[in-house]
Design an enzyme around this catalytic site. Structure first.
Site, PDB file in Angstrom:
ATOM      1  N   ALA A   1      83.335 -15.393  86.921  1.00  0.00           N
ATOM      2  CA  ALA A   1      83.763 -15.227  85.830  1.00  0.00           C
ATOM      3  C   ALA A   1      84.356 -14.631  84.832  1.00  0.00           C
ATOM      4  O   ALA A   1      83.833 -13.652  85.059  1.00  0.00           O
ATOM      5  CB  ALA A   1      83.096 -16.769  84.560  1.00  0.00           C
TER       6      ALA A   1
ATOM      7  N   GLY B   1      79.920 -17.271  88.776  1.00  0.00           N
ATOM      8  CA  GLY B   1      81.309 -18.099  88.596  1.00  0.00           C
ATOM      9  C   GLY B   1      82.044 -17.854  90.722  1.00  0.00           C
ATOM     10  O   GLY B   1      82.604 -19.236  91.246  1.00  0.00           O
TER      11      GLY B   1
ATOM     12  N   GLU C   1      79.859 -19.679  93.196  1.00  0.00           N
ATOM     13  CA  GLU C   1      79.357 -21.314  92.746  1.00  0.00           C
ATOM     14  C   GLU C   1      80.543 -21.537  93.823  1.00  0.00           C
ATOM     15  O   GLU C   1      80.750 -22.425  94.123  1.00  0.00           O
ATOM     16  CB  GLU C   1      79.750 -21.323  91.388  1.00  0.00           C
ATOM     17  CG  GLU C   1      77.732 -20.842  91.024  1.00  0.00           C
ATOM     18  CD  GLU C   1      77.965 -21.308  89.417  1.00  0.00           C
ATOM     19  OE1 GLU C   1      78.988 -20.038  88.389  1.00  0.00           O
ATOM     20  OE2 GLU C   1      77.182 -21.577  88.646  1.00  0.00           O
TER      21      GLU C   1
ATOM     22  N   GLU D   1      73.968 -14.245  86.183  1.00  0.00           N
ATOM     23  CA  GLU D   1      74.218 -14.725  85.436  1.00  0.00           C
ATOM     24  C   GLU D   1      73.262 -14.188  84.356  1.00  0.00           C
ATOM     25  O   GLU D   1      73.773 -13.879  83.013  1.00  0.00           O
ATOM     26  CB  GLU D   1      74.441 -16.135  85.058  1.00  0.00           C
ATOM     27  CG  GLU D   1      76.608 -17.046  85.439  1.00  0.00           C
ATOM     28  CD  GLU D   1      76.248 -16.781  87.041  1.00  0.00           C
ATOM     29  OE1 GLU D   1      75.254 -15.895  87.476  1.00  0.00           O
ATOM     30  OE2 GLU D   1      76.897 -17.097  87.450  1.00  0.00           O
TER      31      GLU D   1
HETATM   32  N1  T1G Z   1      84.774 -10.079  84.396  1.00  0.00           N
HETATM   33  C1  T1G Z   1      85.824  -9.111  83.766  1.00  0.00           C
HETATM   34  N2  T1G Z   1      85.631  -8.205  83.760  1.00  0.00           N
HETATM   35  C2  T1G Z   1      85.058  -7.678  85.195  1.00  0.00           C
HETATM   36  C3  T1G Z   1      83.627  -8.235  85.761  1.00  0.00           C
HETATM   37  C4  T1G Z   1      84.594  -9.425  85.641  1.00  0.00           C
HETATM   38  N3  T1G Z   1      83.612 -10.324  85.924  1.00  0.00           N
HETATM   39  N4  T1G Z   1      83.289  -8.089  86.541  1.00  0.00           N
HETATM   40  C5  T1G Z   1      83.767  -6.166  86.439  1.00  0.00           C
HETATM   41  N5  T1G Z   1      85.295  -6.626  85.587  1.00  0.00           N
HETATM   42  C6  T1G Z   1      85.705  -4.958  85.283  1.00  0.00           C
HETATM   43  C7  T1G Z   1      84.487  -3.813  84.926  1.00  0.00           C
HETATM   44  O1  T1G Z   1      84.681  -4.219  83.267  1.00  0.00           O
HETATM   45  C8  T1G Z   1      86.204  -2.833  84.945  1.00  0.00           C
HETATM   46  O2  T1G Z   1      86.586  -2.937  83.909  1.00  0.00           O
HETATM   47  C9  T1G Z   1      86.131  -3.499  85.947  1.00  0.00           C
HETATM   48  O3  T1G Z   1      86.173  -4.984  86.262  1.00  0.00           O
HETATM   49  C10 T1G Z   1      85.536  -2.431  87.646  1.00  0.00           C
HETATM   50  O4  T1G Z   1      84.416  -2.962  87.312  1.00  0.00           O
HETATM   51  C11 T1G Z   1      80.685 -19.746  85.334  1.00  0.00           C
HETATM   52  C12 T1G Z   1      79.294 -17.707  83.627  1.00  0.00           C
HETATM   53  C13 T1G Z   1      82.352  -7.277  90.724  1.00  0.00           C
HETATM   54  C14 T1G Z   1      80.290  -5.620  91.104  1.00  0.00           C
HETATM   55  O5  T1G Z   1      77.537 -10.537  86.526  1.00  0.00           O
HETATM   56  O6  T1G Z   1      78.866  -6.569  88.842  1.00  0.00           O
HETATM   57  O7  T1G Z   1      80.344 -15.936  86.813  1.00  0.00           O
HETATM   58  O8  T1G Z   1      86.426  -0.600  83.049  1.00  0.00           O
HETATM   59  O9  T1G Z   1      83.339  -0.637  87.002  1.00  0.00           O
HETATM   60  O10 T1G Z   1      81.820  -1.038  90.636  1.00  0.00           O
HETATM   61  O11 T1G Z   1      78.058 -19.453  86.573  1.00  0.00           O
HETATM   62  O12 T1G Z   1      82.119  -5.498  88.465  1.00  0.00           O
HETATM   63  O13 T1G Z   1      88.245  -0.701  84.688  1.00  0.00           O
HETATM   64  O14 T1G Z   1      87.977  -1.998  82.299  1.00  0.00           O
HETATM   65  O15 T1G Z   1      81.356  -3.421  87.368  1.00  0.00           O
HETATM   66  O16 T1G Z   1      83.712  -2.200  92.003  1.00  0.00           O
HETATM   67  C15 T1G Z   1      78.499 -12.897  86.561  1.00  0.00           C
HETATM   68  C16 T1G Z   1      79.751  -8.696  86.422  1.00  0.00           C
HETATM   69  C17 T1G Z   1      80.028 -13.469  85.452  1.00  0.00           C
HETATM   70  C18 T1G Z   1      79.616  -9.729  88.214  1.00  0.00           C
HETATM   71  C19 T1G Z   1      82.612  -4.930  90.766  1.00  0.00           C
HETATM   72  N6  T1G Z   1      79.619 -11.988  87.215  1.00  0.00           N
HETATM   73  N7  T1G Z   1      80.666  -7.610  88.082  1.00  0.00           N
HETATM   74  O17 T1G Z   1      81.596  -3.268  90.720  1.00  0.00           O
HETATM   75  O18 T1G Z   1      83.246  -2.315  90.178  1.00  0.00           O
HETATM   76  S1  T1G Z   1      78.984 -15.101  84.660  1.00  0.00           S
HETATM   77  C20 T1G Z   1      79.078 -10.475  87.089  1.00  0.00           C
HETATM   78  C21 T1G Z   1      80.076  -6.596  87.968  1.00  0.00           C
HETATM   79  C22 T1G Z   1      80.000 -16.047  85.791  1.00  0.00           C
HETATM   80  C23 T1G Z   1      79.394 -18.085  85.684  1.00  0.00           C
HETATM   81  C24 T1G Z   1      79.066 -17.628  85.295  1.00  0.00           C
HETATM   82  C25 T1G Z   1      81.208  -5.589  89.389  1.00  0.00           C
HETATM   83  C26 T1G Z   1      81.145  -5.844  90.844  1.00  0.00           C
HETATM   84  P1  T1G Z   1      87.390  -1.664  83.296  1.00  0.00           P
HETATM   85  P2  T1G Z   1      83.124  -2.043  87.937  1.00  0.00           P
HETATM   86  P3  T1G Z   1      82.546  -2.094  90.792  1.00  0.00           P
END
Ligand code: T1G
Length: 688
Positions: A94, A133, A136, A156
């Site tokens: 998400a 998500g 999911e 999450e």
């Molecule tokens: N949402 C918004 N921005 C995100 C993002 C996300 N999920 N993930 C990364 N970014 C931004 C990050 O801030 C950075 O921005 C850029 O993307 C590159 O990220 C409903 C509620 C996917 C493995 O926890 O683990 O889904 O600094 O440097 O090393 O049940 O990002 O460039 O402006 O990390 O290639 C669950 C979180 C969300 C995954 C990529 N998902 N992200 O790694 O790039 S909650 C997560 C990561 C959810 C649902 C629930 C990693 C990555 P900027 P990066 P990367």
């Protein structure tokens, strides 16, 4: 696929006019939203999520997906759907940036339900990372194919949340309750092979993933789609489920989300899907507004902000394949293991053959422990040892790309070493010092080209602790700084750049924290009350237990060195001096702030007498100090020091202070860090 003409799923324009191939023969193209495109070819609609940088499931993606599924379901020319992402990510989860905003429809559960309920088969082609998500969405598809490099997980809980779009109910229907508790409760991310073995992925496809997914979905046409929510939950062994739950809860002391995740996954076994998903959604929404989620979101974005280092935008790191380490004691051997873990070749140097052999034994011992704990395999260990060379002479370092000194923390020893090294290593080899307290500018001043010197400050045990302070000396060249950051990251460290000051960021803040602890015991708290209060807050050990572990003599020597120039107007607590004078130097000497019996720390009445005498000598009328005051003052002391470090430009931003305390000193990430807490207290404070 290029043309995306509108946001409502209209057909993208194709060539028209005399002589052009009749439109019908061309794949139909659609732009379902600014971030979701579609192409129908021979009855199969390929839907691509295109929302760089991580294909986060933003409102635009959700709108586009819903439009695409709606179109596929209604279009008689479409018999099936393949869903995939552009770039190296399927869907990175998400959109975390939306969490501070009011939820914007369509919500992800609605999209996920539309996918699963679609009468036509939908196959997910997991081209890369599928997290939260994103996974999911994939779990709601009727089959899942993955590229070999795909990574999957429901992380999450690392954001203080639980899955909010069916993950706690669909995953156990594919992998069982125990495995789902482990994955969701820990937030662990698994590779494609593990995902296939667990049953999350049906098949790994090494090439032409979309082609394979298209063939797979065609074969499903006319069959009843396999809806994950309809699958039974395998009856796992209750003991296995309890063991998985206990492991998650033991590792997440003080946190809400993991416990809620365990509760929700357990429910999959006997609560009807619709009821359980409603409970999951309500729990997700409640957690999304929690302090824990706010704190972990802060840490998530702080880590990414810390990667943006002033002045390095277009600077490339030097290539590093071999790292030299001089000094293979406790720190040096830990750094060597971290370097080996990071894939580097390592040349370790000690002052004698015996010391070199002892260093090799320490390194091999650490690698053996990693195998014994199951964190790595015997083959991994052997491969690491094959990349290790040990020597008792600096000449062995002639070919290294970067050398880290981890010798005794004495300025003469280090400067003499760097002077010797510059005559041995290649001219563009980086010279890194692991010093904790010395001034690296003075070490750099000892070599002909100080621009090649940088601080690479690890935290003990260096093969475990994630933090590495990258000290930007006055003359450190940008390329050298970029190289140190790149090497630290390859070692799996979290590099935090800082300027030169005594103790850099972490030890400066820790000294302020320890000083505040000493003020508290002079005011009336016992050292044991101080430790107990901050440990109940979430730190693994309080300041006095940590001081005993590190030993009191080094800080005592530092205080004696500073005594002549100490500002008399500043409050100074001499209780620690009294302890050292009484021969109480900490755990290694059997007594310090605590007494140590069979290695276990125990409060010591003798210490309380020393504290009382010190108060009396100053005429301090002691008073009871409540745990809340203890925690508040300790955190405020860290935050005050952090503010000074940011103001002085030693730390680039306040989030860096939080990252240092979390990753170097055990500050609980789910509390966000001292600066985060101070910031929220300031926000909550009534206006003046
Ligand atoms: N949402 C918004 N921005 C995100 C993002 C996300 N999920 N993930 C990364 N970014 C931004 C990050 O801030 C950075 O921005 C850029 O993307 C590159 O990220 C409903 C509620 C996917 C493995 O926890 O683990 O889904 O600094 O440097 O090393 O049940 O990002 O460039 O402006 O990390 O290639 C669950 C979180 C969300 C995954 C990529 N998902 N992200 O790694 O790039 S909650 C997560 C990561 C959810 C649902 C629930 C990693 C990555 P900027 P990066 P990367």
């Amino acid at each position: 696929m290029s043309d995306r003409s509108s946001a409502t799923g209209s057909r993208a324009a194709g060539p028209t006019g005399a002589g052009a191939t009749p439109p019908a023969a061309q794949p139909q193209r659609f732009a379902f939203s600014a971030t979701v495109i579609g192409e129908v070819d021979a009855g199969v609609m390929l839907v691509l999520i295109d929302n760089p940088p991580v294909n986060a499931a933003s409102a635009s993606v959700r709108t586009g997906l819903l439009a695409a599924i709606g179109r596929a379901a209604a279009d008689p020319d479409v018999v099936a759907v393949v869903l995939s992402g552009t770039g190296k990510t399927f869907v990175g989860g998400a959109d975390i940036r939306e969490f501070n905003l009011p939820p914007e429809p369509p919500l992800l559960p609605e999209v996920v339900a539309a996918i699963e309920d679609c009468a036509k088969p939908i196959v997910a082609a997991l081209n890369g990372v599928a997290l939260g998500g994103g996974l999911e969405i994939a779990l709601a598809c009727h089959a899942r194919l993955a590229a070999p490099g795909a990574k999957l997980g429901l992380p999450e809980v690392k954001l203080g949340l639980v899955p909010g779009a069916g993950g706690t109910q669909r995953l156990p229907r594919l992998v069982g309750v125990a495995a789902a508790i482990d994955l969701i409760g820990s937030g662990r991310i698994v590779d494609a092979g593990t995902a296939e073995r667990l049953g999350i992925v049906d098949r790994i496809v090494a090439s032409d993933l979309v082609g394979a997914a298209t063939a797979t979905v065609r074969a499903l046409v006319g069959t009843v789609p396999r809806r994950t929510s309809d699958l039974p939950v395998a009856a796992d062994d209750p003991a296995e489920i309890d063991a998985a739950a206990a492991k998650v809860l033991a590792r997440s002391r003080g946190q809400q989300a993991p416990a809620e995740a365990v509760r929700l996954v357990r429910a999959a076994a006997d609560v009807p899907f619709a009821d359980a998903v409603a409970d999951e959604r309500a729990t997700f929404l409640a957690l999304r507004n929690s302090d824990e989620a706010a704190a972990l979101r802060h840490v998530f974005f702080a880590e990414r902000a810390a990667a943006k280092v002033y002045g390095l935008d277009d600077v490339a790191a030097l290539p590093v394949a071999t790292i030299g380490i001089v000094g293979l004691g406790l720190m040096g051997s830990g750094i060597a293991v971290a370097a080996l873990d990071g894939g580097f070749a390592v040349v370790g140097v000690e002052t004698s053959a015996a010391a070199a052999e002892a260093g090799r034994a320490r390194i091999a011992g650490l690698l053996d422990k990693s195998v014994a704990s199951g964190r790595s395999s015997a083959a991994d260990r052997d491969a690491r040892l094959a990349r290790l060379t040990i020597s008792d002479g600096l000449a062995a370092l002639a070919g290294i790309d970067l050398v880290i000194e981890a010798v005794f923390d004495d300025l003469d020893v280090k400067t003499r070493l760097f002077q010797s090294l510059q005559g041995v290593v290649r001219p563009n080899a980086v010279l890194a010092t692991n010093t904790s307290y010395l001034d690296p500018d003075r070490i750099a001043a000892a070599v002909d080209r100080p621009e090649r010197v940088v601080g690479l400050h690890f935290f003990s045990p260096a093969n475990v602790m994630r933090l590495a302070e990258i000290v930007r000396c006055a003359k450190t060249a940008p390329t050298v700084l970029a190289t140190a950051i790149s090497v630290a990251r390859a070692m799996g460290k979290l590099p935090i750049v800082c300027g030169v000051t005594e103790g850099f960021i972490g030890n400066r803040v820790f000294s302020a924290y320890r000083r505040a602890g000493e003020f508290l015991i002079e005011d009336g708290a016992s050292p044991y009350e101080v430790d107990a209060a901050i440990e109940a807050f979430g730190l693994a050990m309080g300041p006095f237990a940590v001081s005993d572990l590190a030993g009191l003599e080094i800080a005592w020597a530092l205080r004696k060195r500073q005594a002549a120039t100490r500002d008399a107007s500043e409050r100074y607590v001499d209780i620690a001096d009294r302890l050292c004078e009484a021969g109480r130097f900490g755990q290694r000497s059997g007594k310090g702030w605590y007494a140590y019996v069979d290695g276990k720390r125990q409060p010591d009445p003798e210490v309380l007498m020393i504290v009382a005498a010190a108060r009396a000598a100053k005429g301090v009328a002691s008073r009871p100090v409540a745990a809340e005051e203890i925690v508040e003052r300790l955190i405020a002391a860290m935050a005050d020091e952090g503010r000074m470090l940011v103001a002085a430009g030693i730390a680039a931003r306040s989030g860096d202070i939080d990252l240092v305390m979390i990753n170097g000193y055990g500050f609980p990430a789910h509390k966000g860090g001292p600066m985060f807490i101070a910031g929220r207290a300031q926000e909550a404070a009534p206006p003046h």
